[in-house]
Design a protein around this motif. Sequence first.
Motif, mmCIF file in Angstrom:
data_model
loop_
_atom_site.group_PDB
_atom_site.id
_atom_site.type_symbol
_atom_site.label_atom_id
_atom_site.label_comp_id
_atom_site.label_asym_id
_atom_site.label_seq_id
_atom_site.Cartn_x
_atom_site.Cartn_y
_atom_site.Cartn_z
ATOM 1 N N GLU A 296 5.787 1.404 2.321
ATOM 2 C CA GLU A 296 6.087 1.079 0.921
ATOM 3 C C GLU A 296 7.505 0.503 0.780
ATOM 4 O OE1 GLU A 296 4.165 1.203 -1.666
ATOM 5 O OE2 GLU A 296 2.397 2.051 -0.676
ATOM 6 N N LEU A 297 8.419 1.032 1.578
ATOM 7 C CA LEU A 297 9.797 0.580 1.494
ATOM 8 C C LEU A 297 9.956 -0.852 1.987
ATOM 9 C CD1 LEU A 297 12.594 1.649 0.642
ATOM 10 C CD2 LEU A 297 12.954 2.341 3.031
ATOM 11 N N SER A 298 9.079 -1.240 2.894
ATOM 12 C CA SER A 298 9.185 -2.616 3.403
ATOM 13 C C SER A 298 8.801 -3.639 2.350
ATOM 14 C CB SER A 298 8.287 -2.776 4.630
ATOM 15 O OG SER A 298 6.920 -2.645 4.257
ATOM 16 N N GLY A 299 7.962 -3.232 1.392
ATOM 17 C CA GLY A 299 7.565 -4.150 0.338
ATOM 18 C C GLY A 299 6.489 -5.125 0.734
ATOM 19 N N LEU A 300 5.887 -4.981 1.911
ATOM 20 C CA LEU A 300 4.878 -5.921 2.371
ATOM 21 C C LEU A 300 3.467 -5.537 1.956
ATOM 22 C CD1 LEU A 300 6.237 -6.566 5.993
ATOM 23 C CD2 LEU A 300 6.586 -7.948 3.924
ATOM 24 N N THR A 301 3.279 -4.324 1.462
ATOM 25 C CA THR A 301 1.939 -3.896 1.059
ATOM 26 C C THR A 301 1.625 -4.427 -0.336
ATOM 27 O OG1 THR A 301 2.861 -1.833 0.214
ATOM 28 C CG2 THR A 301 2.015 -1.826 2.469
ATOM 29 N N GLY A 302 0.336 -4.676 -0.535
ATOM 30 C CA GLY A 302 -0.091 -5.202 -1.825
ATOM 31 C C GLY A 302 -1.188 -4.355 -2.440
ATOM 32 N N MET A 303 -1.997 -4.980 -3.311
ATOM 33 C CA MET A 303 -3.010 -4.239 -4.044
ATOM 34 C C MET A 303 -4.104 -3.706 -3.117
ATOM 35 S SD MET A 303 -3.467 -6.606 -7.454
ATOM 36 C CE MET A 303 -4.779 -5.518 -8.014
ATOM 37 N N ARG A 304 -4.419 -4.446 -2.069
ATOM 38 C CA ARG A 304 -5.459 -3.981 -1.155
ATOM 39 C C ARG A 304 -4.908 -3.031 -0.103
ATOM 40 N NH1 ARG A 304 -6.965 -9.534 -1.696
ATOM 41 N NH2 ARG A 304 -9.050 -9.781 -2.657
ATOM 42 N N SER A 305 -3.771 -3.361 0.453
ATOM 43 C CA SER A 305 -3.249 -2.570 1.578
ATOM 44 C C SER A 305 -2.640 -1.240 1.140
ATOM 45 C CB SER A 305 -2.200 -3.383 2.345
ATOM 46 O OG SER A 305 -1.161 -3.810 1.475
ATOM 47 N N THR A 306 -2.128 -1.158 -0.093
ATOM 48 C CA THR A 306 -1.487 0.087 -0.522
ATOM 49 C C THR A 306 -2.458 1.266 -0.531
ATOM 50 O OG1 THR A 306 0.173 -1.093 -1.831
ATOM 51 C CG2 THR A 306 -0.258 1.207 -2.408
ATOM 52 N N PRO A 307 -3.653 1.170 -1.160
ATOM 53 C CA PRO A 307 -4.571 2.307 -1.086
ATOM 54 C C PRO A 307 -5.076 2.584 0.317
ATOM 55 C CG PRO A 307 -5.627 0.431 -2.165
ATOM 56 C CD PRO A 307 -4.183 0.087 -2.026
ATOM 57 N N ILE A 308 -5.167 1.502 1.144
ATOM 58 C CA ILE A 308 -5.619 1.720 2.522
ATOM 59 C C ILE A 308 -4.570 2.502 3.295
ATOM 60 C CG2 ILE A 308 -6.190 0.557 4.677
ATOM 61 C CD1 ILE A 308 -7.420 -1.676 3.043
ATOM 62 N N VAL A 309 -3.285 2.144 3.119
ATOM 63 C CA VAL A 309 -2.216 2.887 3.789
ATOM 64 C C VAL A 309 -2.151 4.318 3.256
ATOM 65 C CG1 VAL A 309 0.272 3.007 4.142
ATOM 66 C CG2 VAL A 309 -0.896 0.814 4.312
ATOM 67 N N GLY A 310 -2.373 4.486 1.945
ATOM 68 C CA GLY A 310 -2.364 5.834 1.382
ATOM 69 C C GLY A 310 -3.478 6.698 1.911
ATOM 70 N N ALA A 311 -4.595 6.098 2.362
ATOM 71 C CA ALA A 311 -5.714 6.876 2.917
ATOM 72 C C ALA A 311 -5.375 7.492 4.258
ATOM 73 C CB ALA A 311 -6.939 5.975 3.047
ATOM 74 N N LEU A 312 -4.210 7.121 4.836
ATOM 75 C CA LEU A 312 -3.812 7.745 6.103
ATOM 76 C C LEU A 312 -3.473 9.226 5.930
ATOM 77 C CD1 LEU A 312 -1.545 4.924 7.632
ATOM 78 C CD2 LEU A 312 -3.896 5.535 8.281
ATOM 79 N N ILE A 313 -3.062 9.628 4.730
ATOM 80 C CA ILE A 313 -2.735 11.048 4.490
ATOM 81 C C ILE A 313 -3.987 11.922 4.617
ATOM 82 C CG2 ILE A 313 -2.022 12.691 2.713
ATOM 83 C CD1 ILE A 313 0.307 11.462 3.962
ATOM 84 N N PRO A 314 -5.103 11.623 3.906
ATOM 85 C CA PRO A 314 -6.316 12.430 4.121
ATOM 86 C C PRO A 314 -6.813 12.396 5.555
ATOM 87 C CG PRO A 314 -6.520 11.120 2.126
ATOM 88 C CD PRO A 314 -5.295 10.636 2.825
ATOM 89 N N LEU A 315 -6.693 11.222 6.208
ATOM 90 C CA LEU A 315 -7.107 11.122 7.597
ATOM 91 C C LEU A 315 -6.280 12.046 8.483
ATOM 92 C CD1 LEU A 315 -8.533 9.848 10.029
ATOM 93 C CD2 LEU A 315 -6.917 7.936 9.892
ATOM 94 N N SER A 316 -4.974 12.012 8.303
ATOM 95 C CA SER A 316 -4.093 12.849 9.110
ATOM 96 C C SER A 316 -4.333 14.337 8.836
ATOM 97 C CB SER A 316 -2.635 12.483 8.819
ATOM 98 O OG SER A 316 -1.752 13.342 9.497
ATOM 99 N N PHE A 317 -4.451 14.704 7.578
ATOM 100 C CA PHE A 317 -4.647 16.114 7.242
ATOM 101 C C PHE A 317 -5.984 16.622 7.775
ATOM 102 C CE2 PHE A 317 -6.108 19.502 4.439
ATOM 103 C CZ PHE A 317 -5.030 20.375 4.505
ATOM 104 N N SER A 318 -7.041 15.804 7.645
ATOM 105 C CA SER A 318 -8.351 16.218 8.133
ATOM 106 C C SER A 318 -8.339 16.449 9.636
ATOM 107 C CB SER A 318 -9.393 15.159 7.762
ATOM 108 O OG SER A 318 -10.646 15.475 8.296
ATOM 109 N N PHE A 319 -7.695 15.564 10.379
ATOM 110 C CA PHE A 319 -7.689 15.688 11.831
ATOM 111 C C PHE A 319 -6.847 16.881 12.291
ATOM 112 C CE2 PHE A 319 -5.460 14.495 15.819
ATOM 113 C CZ PHE A 319 -6.537 14.665 16.679
ATOM 114 N N PHE A 320 -5.622 16.970 11.815
ATOM 115 C CA PHE A 320 -4.720 18.010 12.327
ATOM 116 C C PHE A 320 -5.102 19.403 11.810
ATOM 117 C CE2 PHE A 320 -2.003 14.211 12.828
ATOM 118 C CZ PHE A 320 -1.725 14.339 14.181
#
Length: 842
Positions: A296-320
Motif C-alpha cells: 500500500e505504501l508503494s502506491g502501485l496497487t489499484g482497484m483490482r490489486s488492493t483487495p487481492i493483496v488484502g486477501a493475503l491476511i486470511p490466507l496467512s491466518f488460515s495456514f499458520f
Amino acid sequence: MKQRDLVLAFLTALFLFTPPISAQTTPDPSSVSAETAPVPQTASEPSIAPSRPSVASAISAEDYQKWEALVTRAEDAITAQRASNEAFLSLRQQVADFRQRFALAQGQNAELLLSLKEQLTALGPLPAEEATEAAELATQRQALLDRTAELSAPGRAAEVAYTRADALIRSIDRVLRERQTGRLLELGPSPLNPIHWPGAITSVTSSISAVFLEITNAWRSPVQQISTRSSLPAVFLLTLLGAVLILRGRYWVERGSLAIVGDKNTPGRWLAGFGVSLGQVFVPVLGTLLIIIAAELSGLTGMRSTPIVGALIPLSFSFFSARWLGGRMFPKHEGFSASLNLASERRVEGRFHAATLGLIVGLGLFVEEVASATAWSNTARIVVLFPFMVTAALFMMRLAGLLSLHVRNEEEAQGERSYRNRLIHLLARLLIGLAAIGTIAAAVGYFEAGVAIVYPTIMSLQLLALLMVLQRVVTAVYSLVTRNEKDAQEALFPTLAGFIFALLSLPVFALIWGAKATDLVEIWGRFSSGVSIGETRISPAAFLTFATVFTVGYMATRMLQGTLKSSVLPKTKIDTGGQNAIVAGTGYVGIFLAALVAVTSAGIDLSSLAIVAGALSVGIGFGLQNIVSNFVSGIILLIERPISEGDWIEVGGKQGYVRDISVRSTRIETFDRTDVIVPNADFVSGMVTNYTRGKTIGRVIIPVGVAYGVDTRKVDEILREIAEAHPMVLANPPATVAFMGFGADSLNFEIRVILRDVNWSLSVRSELNHRIYERFREEGIEIPFAQRDIWIKNPEALLPRGPERTQAPSPDPDARRDWAEQPEATDQTEGSMDKPKPEGNS
C-alpha cells in the motif's frame, strides 16, 4: 455459501454473546379494568397522577409515518422478491431497529397505569345492576377509566407495531432461507466437463494480466514514480522484515516454546510454552501484514490489486493457525500435550495434513477474492476451485485414517473401546463420508452444495481441535492451582469447563454450517426474553441474578457456620451437641434467607406461583409424606437434642455412635465400623436408648458363678476387692456384690459397678474377668462347668454286627438296667458346647 463467509463466521460469533436489548416485560395495559384499580381519597382532590416523562422512549407521530413507509417498502420487496440479499438484510436491520423501539415503548406510562390500577382497586368493584353508585364515586371512577384509556393508547399502539415488525422479520428471514436453499440445490456446470476448462484458464490469465497492467500503468505515472521512490526505503524495510517474520518467525517461536517446556514438561512450563507458541500464528501473520502495508505504501496497487493483496491476511491466518493446531494435536514430543495415541512418524503426517488443509482453505479464500475482484464467470470460478476441493477431501480422508489408527491403538492398549474413542471412530467415518459426498456433488454440478459440505467440515474439525486444546489448557491450569497433576484429567472442574466451552461453540458451529448471524441474534433475543409462568417471566438474566445472589448467600452462610464452629461456640459453655445444633440451624436459616433474597432480587413474584405451590402441597401430602416427616423430625432432633453427635445410642436393635445428624436421616457408626442410616422419624416416634446423654457414667453388671461348697462370704469379699481396685470404677456409689441365688450348676453372684466412662465398659469387663479368674485360681475357688447324664435305653445296639451278633443270647432286662446305672454311663461335658469328656462312655 462462499468460503469467505465461512471464515468470517468465526469472527461474527464473537458478537453473538453480547445480548441485544430485549423486550422488557411490563404490565399489560389491557389488564387494567374497571374492577381492578385504586382511587383518590376525596372527590375534591382526585388522585390522578400528573403526566411525567416515561422510562420507555416515546414514539412520535413522525416516527410512525417513517415506520409505515418502511413497512410498505418491505412488503413490496417481499411480494416481488426482486431485491438482492443485501437489500433484504438492510431492510431487516431497519425493521429490527423499529421493533426494538416498539418493545421499549410498550412500557410507556407503566408507572402511571399501575397507580391508576391501584386507585381503581381502592374504589372497589362496580355495584350490581339493580344497585346504584354514589354520584361522587361514579365521577371518580369514570375519570380514572378515561385517564387509563388515554395512557394505555401509546403502549397498545406500540404492541401492535411490534407484532407487525416481528412478522415482517420472519417473512424476510424466510425469503433469505429459501434463496440459500435454492442456491445449494441449483444444478450448475460440472467442473469435469472439458468444455469449461479453456474459459477458466482464460479467466486466470486475464486476472494476472489485469493486475500486472494496473501496476504497470501506476508506475508509468511520473508523480507515482516520485512517490514510490521516496517511500522505497520504508517499502524495502517493511518487505524484508515481513519476509523474515514469515520465513523464520515461526521457527524462532517454536524453539523458544520448546526451551521453556524443557524436559520436565510440568503444567506450569506447559502453560508458559503454550502462551509463547501462539506466536507461531501471530508472528507470521504480522509479517504478512507488514508486506501488505509495504504494498500500500508503494502506491502501485489499484482497484483490482488492493483487495487481492488484502486477501493475503486470511490466507496467512488460515495456514499458520491450522499448522499451529496440527502441532498441538500431533506434537513432536510425547508428554502432557499429547492427545492422540500415535507413533512419531504418524504425528508427522498429522501435522502435514493439518497444515495442508489450512493452506487449501486459505487458497480457496484467495481465489474467491480474485474471482470477485476481476469479475470471473461462475463457470470459471467452479472449474478453478474444484481441484482445491478435491485435494481438501483427500487430506480429510487421510486425517480420518489417523483418527481410526488412534482408536485401534487405544483399543489394543486398553482392551476395550471407550466412549471417547467410539466418538472419535464415528468422527473418522463421518469425515470420510462427508468428503466423498461433497466431492461427488461438486463433480456432478452441485458445486455450492459441495462447498457447503467440504469446507464447513474442515472448519468444524479445526474448531473441535481448538476445543480440545482449550480443554487441555484448563486442565493444566487446574493441576497447577491444585498441585495435583495425576488426577487433573478426571477432576470435575476441567470437565465442566469443557462442557461450557462446547456450549459456547454451538453458535460458531451454526455459523460455519450456514446459519446467519441475524438468525442467531433472533434466537438469542427470544431466549433472553425468557418464559412466562403465570404472570411471572423467567429469563436467563433473572436466572443468573438468582444464581449469583444465592451463591453469595450460601457462601456467606458457610463462612458464618465456620466462624461459629471454630471461633465463637468453643469459647462458650454450650455442650458439643448444642454447638452442632446451633451450627446446623444457622445453615438452614441462612440457606432459606439466601433463597428468599435471591428470588426477590431476580424479580420473581412468588404470589403468582401460589397455584403451583398448592399443587405441590397436595403431592407432598400424598407422595412425600415420609420425606416431610423425616425433615420435621430432623428439625425436632436439632431443637430438643435427645441425641447428639458422639452419643452412644441404641435404636431399632442397632448400637453405635452418632456421627452425623442431617435434615432427613442420622448416620450411626456401629462397633464393627459400618454405617447405619436411620430415618429421623424413628428417633421421634420410636424408642431410643442413649447411653451417654449428658454424661458418660454408666453401670456394668458382671455375672460370676462358683462351685457348690465354696465359702460365699469369702467370694463376696474377693469380688468386692477386685471391683474396688479397678481405676475406672467409681468409689461413690461403691461397687456392690450380690449373691443372686442357687443355680443348677453353680452359686451365682453379680458384680455391679459404676464406671467413669461407660464407653470403656467392654474393656473393664474383660479386665475384671481376667482378675477374677486369677484370684479364684490363687484362692482355690472352683468355677463349675455344666454336667449332663446320658441314659442309653438299648445298649445292645452298640454291640458289633456279625456272626457273634446272631449267637449272642438275648440280654436280660435286669442286667441292662444294672449296666445303664453304672457310673461310667454318665457323661460330663464342660461349658455350653456339651462336648463329651474323653473318658466318658458313649
